[in-house]
Motif scaffolding. Structure first.
Motif, PDB file in Angstrom:
ATOM      1  N   LYS A 127       0.835  -1.147  -0.105  1.00  0.00           N
ATOM      2  CA  LYS A 127       0.056   0.062  -0.052  1.00  0.00           C
ATOM      3  C   LYS A 127       0.724   1.258  -0.006  1.00  0.00           C
ATOM      4  O   LYS A 127       0.683   2.216  -0.720  1.00  0.00           O
ATOM      5  CB  LYS A 127      -1.144  -0.139   1.209  1.00  0.00           C
ATOM      6  CG  LYS A 127      -2.141  -1.081   1.023  1.00  0.00           C
ATOM      7  CD  LYS A 127      -3.153  -1.113   2.305  1.00  0.00           C
ATOM      8  CE  LYS A 127      -4.330  -1.872   2.164  1.00  0.00           C
ATOM      9  NZ  LYS A 127      -5.170  -1.654   3.355  1.00  0.00           N
ATOM     10  N   ARG A 128       1.950   1.149   0.687  1.00  0.00           N
ATOM     11  CA  ARG A 128       2.809   2.316   0.440  1.00  0.00           C
ATOM     12  C   ARG A 128       3.493   2.557  -0.675  1.00  0.00           C
ATOM     13  O   ARG A 128       3.699   3.698  -1.377  1.00  0.00           O
ATOM     14  CB  ARG A 128       4.032   2.135   1.703  1.00  0.00           C
ATOM     15  CG  ARG A 128       3.588   2.595   3.178  1.00  0.00           C
ATOM     16  CD  ARG A 128       4.641   2.264   4.099  1.00  0.00           C
ATOM     17  NE  ARG A 128       4.755   1.003   4.581  1.00  0.00           N
ATOM     18  CZ  ARG A 128       5.665   0.380   5.249  1.00  0.00           C
ATOM     19  NH1 ARG A 128       6.794   1.279   5.675  1.00  0.00           N
ATOM     20  NH2 ARG A 128       5.412  -0.624   5.929  1.00  0.00           N
ATOM     21  N   PHE A 129       3.786   1.403  -1.320  1.00  0.00           N
ATOM     22  CA  PHE A 129       4.191   1.536  -2.822  1.00  0.00           C
ATOM     23  C   PHE A 129       2.931   2.329  -3.745  1.00  0.00           C
ATOM     24  O   PHE A 129       3.370   3.369  -4.360  1.00  0.00           O
ATOM     25  CB  PHE A 129       4.389   0.047  -3.255  1.00  0.00           C
ATOM     26  CG  PHE A 129       5.889  -0.543  -3.116  1.00  0.00           C
ATOM     27  CD1 PHE A 129       6.606   0.073  -2.250  1.00  0.00           C
ATOM     28  CD2 PHE A 129       6.031  -1.952  -3.671  1.00  0.00           C
ATOM     29  CE1 PHE A 129       7.869  -0.488  -2.053  1.00  0.00           C
ATOM     30  CE2 PHE A 129       7.247  -2.433  -3.106  1.00  0.00           C
ATOM     31  CZ  PHE A 129       8.044  -1.624  -2.229  1.00  0.00           C
ATOM     32  N   VAL A 130       1.889   1.920  -3.556  1.00  0.00           N
ATOM     33  CA  VAL A 130       0.911   2.328  -4.492  1.00  0.00           C
ATOM     34  C   VAL A 130       0.777   3.924  -4.123  1.00  0.00           C
ATOM     35  O   VAL A 130       0.799   4.653  -5.202  1.00  0.00           O
ATOM     36  CB  VAL A 130      -0.619   1.715  -4.086  1.00  0.00           C
ATOM     37  CG1 VAL A 130      -1.617   2.200  -4.734  1.00  0.00           C
ATOM     38  CG2 VAL A 130      -0.456   0.150  -4.562  1.00  0.00           C
ATOM     39  N   ILE A 131       0.765   4.445  -2.818  1.00  0.00           N
ATOM     40  CA  ILE A 131       0.494   5.666  -2.345  1.00  0.00           C
ATOM     41  C   ILE A 131       1.836   6.544  -3.195  1.00  0.00           C
ATOM     42  O   ILE A 131       1.576   7.633  -3.694  1.00  0.00           O
ATOM     43  CB  ILE A 131       0.729   5.986  -0.861  1.00  0.00           C
ATOM     44  CG1 ILE A 131      -0.572   5.295  -0.541  1.00  0.00           C
ATOM     45  CG2 ILE A 131       0.605   7.431  -0.629  1.00  0.00           C
ATOM     46  CD1 ILE A 131      -0.692   5.435   1.114  1.00  0.00           C
ATOM     47  N   MET A 132       2.989   5.996  -2.838  1.00  0.00           N
ATOM     48  CA  MET A 132       4.126   6.971  -3.255  1.00  0.00           C
ATOM     49  C   MET A 132       4.338   6.635  -4.866  1.00  0.00           C
ATOM     50  O   MET A 132       4.970   7.588  -5.317  1.00  0.00           O
ATOM     51  CB  MET A 132       5.366   6.383  -2.502  1.00  0.00           C
ATOM     52  CG  MET A 132       5.348   6.494  -0.913  1.00  0.00           C
ATOM     53  SD  MET A 132       4.830   8.065  -0.320  1.00  0.00           S
ATOM     54  CE  MET A 132       5.963   9.401  -1.095  1.00  0.00           C
ATOM     55  N   LEU A 133       4.035   5.422  -5.306  1.00  0.00           N
ATOM     56  CA  LEU A 133       4.297   5.794  -6.953  1.00  0.00           C
ATOM     57  C   LEU A 133       3.322   6.129  -7.684  1.00  0.00           C
ATOM     58  O   LEU A 133       3.267   6.561  -8.845  1.00  0.00           O
ATOM     59  CB  LEU A 133       4.329   3.831  -7.507  1.00  0.00           C
ATOM     60  CG  LEU A 133       5.762   3.210  -6.775  1.00  0.00           C
ATOM     61  CD1 LEU A 133       5.578   1.873  -7.246  1.00  0.00           C
ATOM     62  CD2 LEU A 133       6.817   4.109  -7.455  1.00  0.00           C
ATOM     63  N   GLY A 134       1.817   6.534  -6.784  1.00  0.00           N
ATOM     64  CA  GLY A 134       0.723   7.105  -7.522  1.00  0.00           C
ATOM     65  C   GLY A 134       1.156   8.545  -8.228  1.00  0.00           C
ATOM     66  O   GLY A 134       0.639   8.835  -9.189  1.00  0.00           O
ATOM     67  N   GLY A 135       1.904   9.375  -7.591  1.00  0.00           N
ATOM     68  CA  GLY A 135       2.351  10.678  -8.318  1.00  0.00           C
ATOM     69  C   GLY A 135       3.193  10.363  -9.654  1.00  0.00           C
ATOM     70  O   GLY A 135       2.970  10.967 -10.530  1.00  0.00           O
ATOM     71  N   PRO A 136       4.446   9.627  -9.473  1.00  0.00           N
ATOM     72  CA  PRO A 136       4.978   9.356 -10.791  1.00  0.00           C
ATOM     73  C   PRO A 136       4.274   8.759 -11.786  1.00  0.00           C
ATOM     74  O   PRO A 136       4.329   9.182 -13.078  1.00  0.00           O
ATOM     75  CB  PRO A 136       6.203   8.514 -10.209  1.00  0.00           C
ATOM     76  CG  PRO A 136       6.568   8.834  -8.975  1.00  0.00           C
ATOM     77  CD  PRO A 136       5.158   9.080  -8.448  1.00  0.00           C
ATOM     78  N   LEU A 137       3.342   7.822 -11.677  1.00  0.00           N
ATOM     79  CA  LEU A 137       2.656   7.061 -12.428  1.00  0.00           C
ATOM     80  C   LEU A 137       1.493   8.034 -12.920  1.00  0.00           C
ATOM     81  O   LEU A 137       1.282   7.887 -14.090  1.00  0.00           O
ATOM     82  CB  LEU A 137       1.828   5.762 -11.729  1.00  0.00           C
ATOM     83  CG  LEU A 137       2.721   4.784 -11.570  1.00  0.00           C
ATOM     84  CD1 LEU A 137       2.039   3.668 -10.804  1.00  0.00           C
ATOM     85  CD2 LEU A 137       3.337   4.202 -12.597  1.00  0.00           C
TER      86      LEU A 137
END
Length: 448
Positions: A127-137
């Motif tokens: 879930k932390r991956f999803v949150i932090m990668l949400g911006g670049p993606l």
């Protein structure tokens, strides 16, 4: 009118970049709220707040310096551990330890009753991956959309069967390289196209009795017809003109699939003896199929990644150019000021069709978003890639502990990396200032 167009181009790209930053932060905000992390602020820019409004538990606003944005979530740093495994607020006289302690204290002061299971550091790693990668993606998605509009809507520059220029003579390639000669000399043979009466604006209809449907097809026929007298017909002002032409055998660069010259290992063009008539093709924007979008995005990502991987060297080259007579590398990094200047210059080029200028501006916004995607993946705090790297390290530690049946080491304390974070932040601000300065005193020249 030129000034108005220049300002319009700058504003288009400025609004595009501001919207990209805002959507980048939305990419963090939405999954954080979906995973029930309490988000205290969603801000565009840094510094003093110009405008803000609270909706529910989150304050939304705009700050004075539009150089980025942030989403503030509670529990970014876990409390410090005690010897018995509990947590306390620690104090220390060490500078680095004090930085970490202050960060933990500030994080703890944000907590409210009922927040125990709404803190960021307690989320599963995925879930932390999803949150932090949400911006670049989100930036990647915007880049793909912009490239789709560019390639499928406006199209990419393609050679047409319309003649753009006709050479009066043929100057051998080795002669051009040795003497730099480009004008016709007394002994240079006349260009076959010039002798056949071709003029700029003519549209070639057939060659050697075969209908011409593309410039690539015509070029291959010309290259194979050296020394042969063949027929050629072309359209001029509604009239069809037929003539004979004999392609001249001459040494020319070998083109690759996209029409550019193939290069040897030493960077020189690959040469071949082929037929040549001495004409150039008019370029036009031709819409391409959806299948061309992702390859174009991939090529751009490869170029941007190359710049990022060599960023220290590239920045050093920019510094050298800014404080000397050395030229700027057009493939090197530029600031938002440089992007805005290029957008303004393109918009003000009234001799270029409006469609081509609009396509260039859309491409600039798309390119900036792909650059933001790659840059934010650098595994250093305060960039998103730094948080992802921290979560990966935590997952690795916990996996190793579980494998060897050791006690769970708990969450990785990102506050311990704050000294590195401040150093990186200072370097990033210094790089930004240098690029802005260079884009003012020694801007990148893309148009000669």
């Amino acid at each position: 009118m030129t000034i108005v167009l220049f300002i319009a181009g700058v504003l288009f790209v400025a609004v595009g970049i501001a919207a990209s930053i805002a959507l980048h932060e939305v990419g963090h905000l939405v999954p954080a709220k979906l995973f029930r992390v309490r988000v205290t602020q969603y801000m565009i820019g840094f510094g003093p707040t110009i405008f803000s409004r609270r909706r529910g538990e989150t304050e939304y606003g705009v700050k004075a310096l539009p150089l980025g944005g942030y989403v503030s979530m509670i529990g970014m740093f876990p409390p410090a551990k005690t010897a018995d495994g509990g947590t306390v607020r620690q104090s220390s006289t060490g500078m680095f330890q004090q930085l970490a302690a202050d960060a933990r204290r500030a994080a703890a002061e944000q907590l409210q009753p009922g927040d125990d299971n709404r803190v960021f550091y307690k989320l599963p790693i995925w879930k932390r991956f999803v949150i932090m990668l949400g911006g670049p993606l989100m930036n990647l998605l915007i880049g793909i959309i912009m490239f789709a509009i560019l390639i499928m809507g406006f199209g990419s520059a393609q050679p047409t069967t319309t003649v753009s220029e006709v050479y009066k003579c043929v100057v051998p390639t080795d002669q051009q390289q040795e003497t730099g000669q480009t004008d016709c000399g007394p002994g240079d043979p006349a260009a076959p196209a010039f002798e056949a009466g071709l003029q700029p604006g003519d549209r070639i209809l057939s060659f050697d009795g075969r209908e011409v449907t593309s410039w690539t097809e015509l070029s291959s026929w010309i290259r194979d017809a050296a020394g042969q007298e063949v027929s050629i017909s072309y359209l001029r002002d509604g009239d069809t003109i037929t003539a004979t032409i004999e392609p001249l055998l001459t040494e020319r660069p070998v083109p690759d699939v996209d029409g550019r010259a193939k290069l040897n290992d030493d960077g020189t063009p690959v040469m071949q003896d082929v037929g040549f008539i001495g004409v150039g093709s008019r370029q036009e924007l031709v819409p391409q199929p959806a299948s061309e979008v992702m390859p174009a995005v991939g090529e751009s990502l490869v170029r941007v990644t190359g710049v990022v991987l060599n960023l220290p060297q590239r920045v050093a080259q920019v510094a050298e150019a800014a404080f000397s007579d050395a030229p700027r590398d057009p493939e090197g990094p530029i600031s938002v000021v440089g992007v805005g200047r290029i957008a303004g210059e393109v918009s003000a080029m009234e001799e270029i069709p409006f469609e081509a200028r609009a396509a260039t501006l859309v491409g600039l916004v798309g390119g900036v978003n792909l650059a933001l995607f790659v840059f934010n993946l650098i595994p250093l705090l305060p960039l998103d890639g730094g948080h992802v790297a921290g979560a990966l390290w935590e997952g690795l530690r916990r996996g190793v502990a579980k494998l060897f049946q050791r006690p769970d080491p708990g969450p990785f304390d990102m506050a311990r990396l704050l000294p590195v974070t401040y150093v990186v932040a200072i370097l990033l601000m210094g790089m930004g200032a240098l690029l802005i300065y260079a884009d003012i005193v020694k801007p990148v020249d893309l148009f000669g």
